[in-house]
Design an enzyme around this catalytic site. Structure first.
Site, PDB file in Angstrom:
ATOM      1  N   LYS A  49      11.221  11.253  12.083  1.00  0.00           N
ATOM      2  CA  LYS A  49      11.571  10.744  13.587  1.00  0.00           C
ATOM      3  C   LYS A  49      10.581   9.461  13.749  1.00  0.00           C
ATOM      4  O   LYS A  49       9.334   9.599  13.920  1.00  0.00           O
ATOM      5  CB  LYS A  49      11.284  11.763  14.813  1.00  0.00           C
ATOM      6  N   CYS A  60      -6.379   3.988  14.230  1.00  0.00           N
ATOM      7  CA  CYS A  60      -7.333   5.138  14.745  1.00  0.00           C
ATOM      8  C   CYS A  60      -8.712   5.190  13.940  1.00  0.00           C
ATOM      9  O   CYS A  60      -9.408   5.674  14.675  1.00  0.00           O
ATOM     10  CB  CYS A  60      -6.427   6.419  14.054  1.00  0.00           C
ATOM     11  N   THR A  61      -8.830   4.688  13.116  1.00  0.00           N
ATOM     12  CA  THR A  61      -9.933   4.428  12.481  1.00  0.00           C
ATOM     13  C   THR A  61     -10.909   3.277  12.762  1.00  0.00           C
ATOM     14  O   THR A  61     -11.856   2.962  12.264  1.00  0.00           O
ATOM     15  CB  THR A  61      -9.696   4.448  11.041  1.00  0.00           C
ATOM     16  N   ASP A 108      10.618  16.015  21.058  1.00  0.00           N
ATOM     17  CA  ASP A 108      10.324  17.514  21.695  1.00  0.00           C
ATOM     18  C   ASP A 108      11.354  18.659  20.960  1.00  0.00           C
ATOM     19  O   ASP A 108      11.065  19.516  20.772  1.00  0.00           O
ATOM     20  CB  ASP A 108      10.368  17.674  23.077  1.00  0.00           C
ATOM     21  N   GLU A 148      -2.625  14.115  12.656  1.00  0.00           N
ATOM     22  CA  GLU A 148      -3.617  13.187  12.708  1.00  0.00           C
ATOM     23  C   GLU A 148      -3.650  12.343  13.969  1.00  0.00           C
ATOM     24  O   GLU A 148      -2.648  11.885  14.066  1.00  0.00           O
ATOM     25  CB  GLU A 148      -3.276  12.143  11.497  1.00  0.00           C
ATOM     26  N   ARG A 206       0.815  -1.081  -0.015  1.00  0.00           N
ATOM     27  CA  ARG A 206       0.028   0.117   0.071  1.00  0.00           C
ATOM     28  C   ARG A 206       1.019   1.236  -0.115  1.00  0.00           C
ATOM     29  O   ARG A 206       0.598   2.127  -0.614  1.00  0.00           O
ATOM     30  CB  ARG A 206      -0.947   0.027   1.319  1.00  0.00           C
ATOM     31  N   GLU A 259     -10.336   6.060  24.050  1.00  0.00           N
ATOM     32  CA  GLU A 259      -9.736   5.459  22.980  1.00  0.00           C
ATOM     33  C   GLU A 259      -8.900   4.296  23.599  1.00  0.00           C
ATOM     34  O   GLU A 259      -7.792   4.409  23.839  1.00  0.00           O
ATOM     35  CB  GLU A 259      -9.017   6.128  22.206  1.00  0.00           C
ATOM     36  N   ASN A 311       1.705   2.234  14.785  1.00  0.00           N
ATOM     37  CA  ASN A 311       0.765   1.098  14.001  1.00  0.00           C
ATOM     38  C   ASN A 311       1.103   1.067  12.539  1.00  0.00           C
ATOM     39  O   ASN A 311       0.560   0.070  12.062  1.00  0.00           O
ATOM     40  CB  ASN A 311      -0.346   1.236  14.570  1.00  0.00           C
ATOM     41  N   TYR A 312       1.409   2.001  11.767  1.00  0.00           N
ATOM     42  CA  TYR A 312       1.646   1.897  10.410  1.00  0.00           C
ATOM     43  C   TYR A 312       2.920   2.728  10.159  1.00  0.00           C
ATOM     44  O   TYR A 312       3.050   3.829   9.751  1.00  0.00           O
ATOM     45  CB  TYR A 312       0.723   2.678   9.735  1.00  0.00           C
TER      46      TYR A 312
HETATM   47  P1  NAP Z   1       2.159   8.301  20.293  1.00  0.00           P
HETATM   48  O1  NAP Z   1       2.516   7.671  21.664  1.00  0.00           O
HETATM   49  O2  NAP Z   1       1.509   9.716  20.329  1.00  0.00           O
HETATM   50  O3  NAP Z   1       3.425   8.685  19.346  1.00  0.00           O
HETATM   51  C1  NAP Z   1       3.161   8.819  17.854  1.00  0.00           C
HETATM   52  C2  NAP Z   1       4.523   9.452  17.399  1.00  0.00           C
HETATM   53  O4  NAP Z   1       5.030  10.447  18.219  1.00  0.00           O
HETATM   54  C3  NAP Z   1       5.911   8.297  17.725  1.00  0.00           C
HETATM   55  O5  NAP Z   1       6.791   8.503  16.756  1.00  0.00           O
HETATM   56  C4  NAP Z   1       6.354   8.915  19.154  1.00  0.00           C
HETATM   57  O6  NAP Z   1       7.807   8.467  19.162  1.00  0.00           O
HETATM   58  C5  NAP Z   1       6.507  10.331  18.874  1.00  0.00           C
HETATM   59  N1  NAP Z   1       6.211  11.101  19.928  1.00  0.00           N
HETATM   60  C6  NAP Z   1       5.921  10.659  21.334  1.00  0.00           C
HETATM   61  N2  NAP Z   1       5.948  11.960  22.036  1.00  0.00           N
HETATM   62  C7  NAP Z   1       6.259  12.996  21.330  1.00  0.00           C
HETATM   63  C8  NAP Z   1       6.677  14.425  21.461  1.00  0.00           C
HETATM   64  N3  NAP Z   1       6.701  14.944  22.801  1.00  0.00           N
HETATM   65  N4  NAP Z   1       7.241  15.147  20.515  1.00  0.00           N
HETATM   66  C9  NAP Z   1       7.268  14.641  19.375  1.00  0.00           C
HETATM   67  N5  NAP Z   1       7.107  13.447  18.870  1.00  0.00           N
HETATM   68  C10 NAP Z   1       6.581  12.494  19.930  1.00  0.00           C
HETATM   69  O7  NAP Z   1       1.103   7.433  19.437  1.00  0.00           O
HETATM   70  P2  NAP Z   1       1.222   5.790  19.103  1.00  0.00           P
HETATM   71  O8  NAP Z   1       1.158   5.210  20.293  1.00  0.00           O
HETATM   72  O9  NAP Z   1       2.560   5.894  18.250  1.00  0.00           O
HETATM   73  O10 NAP Z   1      -0.008   5.751  18.224  1.00  0.00           O
HETATM   74  C11 NAP Z   1      -1.087   5.439  18.720  1.00  0.00           C
HETATM   75  C12 NAP Z   1      -2.202   6.613  18.485  1.00  0.00           C
HETATM   76  O11 NAP Z   1      -1.799   7.251  17.402  1.00  0.00           O
HETATM   77  C13 NAP Z   1      -3.460   6.340  18.575  1.00  0.00           C
HETATM   78  O12 NAP Z   1      -4.074   7.470  19.517  1.00  0.00           O
HETATM   79  C14 NAP Z   1      -4.040   6.495  17.362  1.00  0.00           C
HETATM   80  O13 NAP Z   1      -5.546   6.796  17.294  1.00  0.00           O
HETATM   81  C15 NAP Z   1      -3.276   7.554  16.958  1.00  0.00           C
HETATM   82  N6  NAP Z   1      -3.235   7.236  15.346  1.00  0.00           N
HETATM   83  C16 NAP Z   1      -3.828   8.149  14.347  1.00  0.00           C
HETATM   84  C17 NAP Z   1      -3.868   8.067  13.354  1.00  0.00           C
HETATM   85  C18 NAP Z   1      -4.680   9.019  12.411  1.00  0.00           C
HETATM   86  O14 NAP Z   1      -4.382   8.814  11.008  1.00  0.00           O
HETATM   87  N7  NAP Z   1      -5.417   9.655  12.740  1.00  0.00           N
HETATM   88  C19 NAP Z   1      -3.186   7.131  12.632  1.00  0.00           C
HETATM   89  C20 NAP Z   1      -2.391   6.155  13.588  1.00  0.00           C
HETATM   90  C21 NAP Z   1      -2.312   6.261  14.723  1.00  0.00           C
HETATM   91  P3  NAP Z   1       7.996   7.140  20.065  1.00  0.00           P
HETATM   92  O15 NAP Z   1       7.523   6.151  19.411  1.00  0.00           O
HETATM   93  O16 NAP Z   1       9.652   7.303  20.296  1.00  0.00           O
HETATM   94  O17 NAP Z   1       7.566   7.580  21.454  1.00  0.00           O
HETATM   95  O1  G3P Z   2      -4.553   3.970  12.264  1.00  0.00           O
HETATM   96  C1  G3P Z   2      -4.001   4.266  11.045  1.00  0.00           C
HETATM   97  C2  G3P Z   2      -4.968   4.709  10.150  1.00  0.00           C
HETATM   98  O2  G3P Z   2      -4.368   5.375   9.112  1.00  0.00           O
HETATM   99  C3  G3P Z   2      -5.957   3.648   9.741  1.00  0.00           C
HETATM  100  O3  G3P Z   2      -5.747   3.521   8.434  1.00  0.00           O
HETATM  101  O4  G3P Z   2      -6.616   2.203   6.263  1.00  0.00           O
HETATM  102  O5  G3P Z   2      -6.294   0.973   8.493  1.00  0.00           O
HETATM  103  O6  G3P Z   2      -8.071   2.984   8.098  1.00  0.00           O
HETATM  104  P1  G3P Z   2      -6.756   2.396   7.794  1.00  0.00           P
END
Ligand code: NAP
Ligand code: G3P
Length: 487
Positions: A190, A297-298, A228, A263, A116, A390, A167-168
């Protein structure tokens, strides 16, 4: 050919230079961060954390490279990205193997993410070639003569900071990198700590494909420290972040006056109306809620239904959940161990609290370490945390509502606004309800999902800022420039 990374990865101040045999050259080592396979807990390799001086050097290299990279013809940048995408397709299996081990994504989903991502790069390269500017004539505005012509085009913002989530780690890296590079920016990535090897592998293939090592530079380190420093860096010109809403809000308070794309999290609701096709709804809700153990996330993260509908829907949901495979990623199980024990503890606490408060499990409450068996909870009340938070795990709350307007109100009361799914045979009514739902996307008779990736992908409220999706991302990673000819 670049060797894919599963072992020691060394990164330092001079960024990463591929040696002739494709291995990364040793660089000054900083603090070390072991990365474990979340299923086996075996150490997969060690990341070397960038020091502040390493970070400055990397960002400076990217800043100084913007002019040379953006001066390359757009068609040449497109050709390089097509080569990169071809390499990712060609190396999809070894890339997927590392991805599977790093984030416990099952074998098929891991392979799908890799392909993908390559498809995304191809599509983005082509779409960028057709982002044309325009010429405006002054006399179109009242009182003006035809003595000016505005020639508008889109130009790079400079250095883009791309931060994907665990997760991706490949797909949500390329959805930032590809549009940024095509619009002439250089990119600092990063990667997530859990997923860093996968992120670095695709960067190695980018270098192998001819993308300059100073146009796309990884900076390694924990988000809470390295992240940060990066988001506040004076030479970062745009921050594109995907991750939790909590981290997104934190970043929003850190950045300077630069464009910010967020996102973030979701609490996507599936509204099942009385006239819905129950089997179709159950198919999509179970698939949407439990793929990758709910770590999307979705993901569908709550069902809103009238009591009469829930009584019909629940047996169909249970029947499908009971068929979900539970096991290891290499067995291609749908339900695999979560990314960390802390994540599993959080999910389990939400479930336990809801059950203590009266929610009714329709499936066994079973856990083995970070593996949580899929759970459906009926009679979830709005007083329970799981109705609003969540979990990011394999749990599906059923919330019984009193009417369709009540369902809309409960859906909109969430702090999140990513997507919603609506199941009904009455499409006219569906459109009317969709217009009332405060989310980025409403899926009618389908599960909530980001793909296909050229569709707009938007989060409102705590789910994000800005629009993604190929064309929207190209526009977001660039700015308008006008040159006015005074005749
Ligand atoms: P996360 O803990 O927020 O971390 C996401 C990314 O940000 C990682 O690369 C993390 O690095 C980095 N990060 C953490 N603290 C940071 C800071 N203070 N400054 C800059 N970067 C920082 O999220 P996750 O656990 O990886 O992913 C799960 C979350 O992401 C869920 O809430 C999910 O809903 C959301 N998500 C949203 C989408 C969307 O498209 N809307 C898609 C996927 C996931 P480290 O890993 O080194 O901590
Ligand atoms: O959480 C990652 C977001 O991008 C979901 O993608 O295609 O699984 O809905 P998808």
């Amino acid at each position: 050919m670049a060797q894919l990374l599963t072992g020691q990865f060394i990164a330092g101040g001079d960024g990463i230079q591929l040696s002739s045999d494709g291995r990364f050259i040793e660089a000054p080592s900083g603090d070390r961060l072991p990365v474990k396979n979340p299923v086996t807990q075996a150490v997969m390799g060690t990341l070397h954390i960038y020091s502040p001086a390493d970070i400055d050097a990397a960002v400076d290299r990217a800043r100084l490279a913007v002019s040379a990279w953006s001066d390359r013809p757009l068609s040449e940048r497109a050709a390089l990205l097509h080569r990169w995408a071809d390499r990712i397709h060609a190396d999809a299996q070894p890339l997927a193997d590392v991805l599977m081990d790093e984030i416990a994504k099952n074998a098929q989903d891991a392979l799908d993410e890799v392909h993908r991502s390559a498809d995304y790069i191809h599509y983005t390269a082509e779409e960028a070639l057709r982002l044309h500017g325009e010429a405006l004539l002054s006399d179109a505005f009242p009182g003006q003569r035809r003595n000016k012509i505005s020639l508008t085009s889109r130009v790079p913002v400079g250095v883009v900071l791309a931060i994907p989530p665990f997760n991706y780690p490949i797909n949500l890296a390329v959805t930032k990198i590809a549009p940024a590079l095509m619009m002439g920016n250089t990119v600092i990535v990063k990667p997530p700590t859990q997923g860093a090897f996968s992120g670095l592998n695709i960067i190695a293939l980018a270098y192998d494909s001819g993308i300059p090592t100073d146009a796309l530079i990884p900076v390694i380190g924990p988000g809470s420290t390295t992240g940060d420093v990066l988001v506040r860096h004076q030479f970062i010109n745009l921050v594109s972040f995907t991750g939790s809403s909590e981290t997104g809000a934190h970043i929003a308070q850190q950045v300077k006056m630069v464009p910010l794309q967020l996102e973030l999290g979701g609490k996507d609701a599936a509204l099942v109306l009385p006239d819905a096709d129950i089997n179709r709804a159950a198919d999509h809700i179970v698939s949407g809620a439990f793929a990758y153990s709910g770590q999307r996330c979705t993901a569908v993260k709550r069902v809103l239904a009238l009591a009469s509908v829930a009584d019909l829907l629940n047996p169909a949901l249970v029947e499908r959940v009971e068929r979900l495979t539970v096991g290891t990623p290499s067995e291609n199980a749908i339900i695999t161990p979560l990314i960390s024990m802390a994540s599993a503890d959080y999910v389990w606490d939400l479930v336990d609290e809801a059950v203590q408060q009266g929610a009714k499990p329709l499936t066994p409450l079973q856990r083995d370490g970070s593996l949580i068996y899929p759970i459906i909870l009926d009679h979830v009340e709005l007083s329970m945390r799981i109705a609003w938070e969540e979990p990011f795990g394999p749990v599906l709350p059923i919330i019984r509502v009193s009417s369709v307007p009540d369902a809309i109100e409960v859906a909109n009361r969430s702090e999140y606004g990513l997507q919603a799914a609506l199941f009904t045979k009455d499409i006219a009514q569906a459109i009317q309800i969709a217009e009332k739902l405060d989310v980025g996307t409403v899926q009618i008779n389908g599960k909530t999902s980001r793909g296909p990736d050229h569709f707009p992908f938007v989060g409102t409220k705590a789910s994000g800022m800005g629009a993604q999706g190929v064309r929207h991302s190209l526009l977001a990673m660039s700015r308008v420039k006008s040159v006015v000819l005074n005749l």
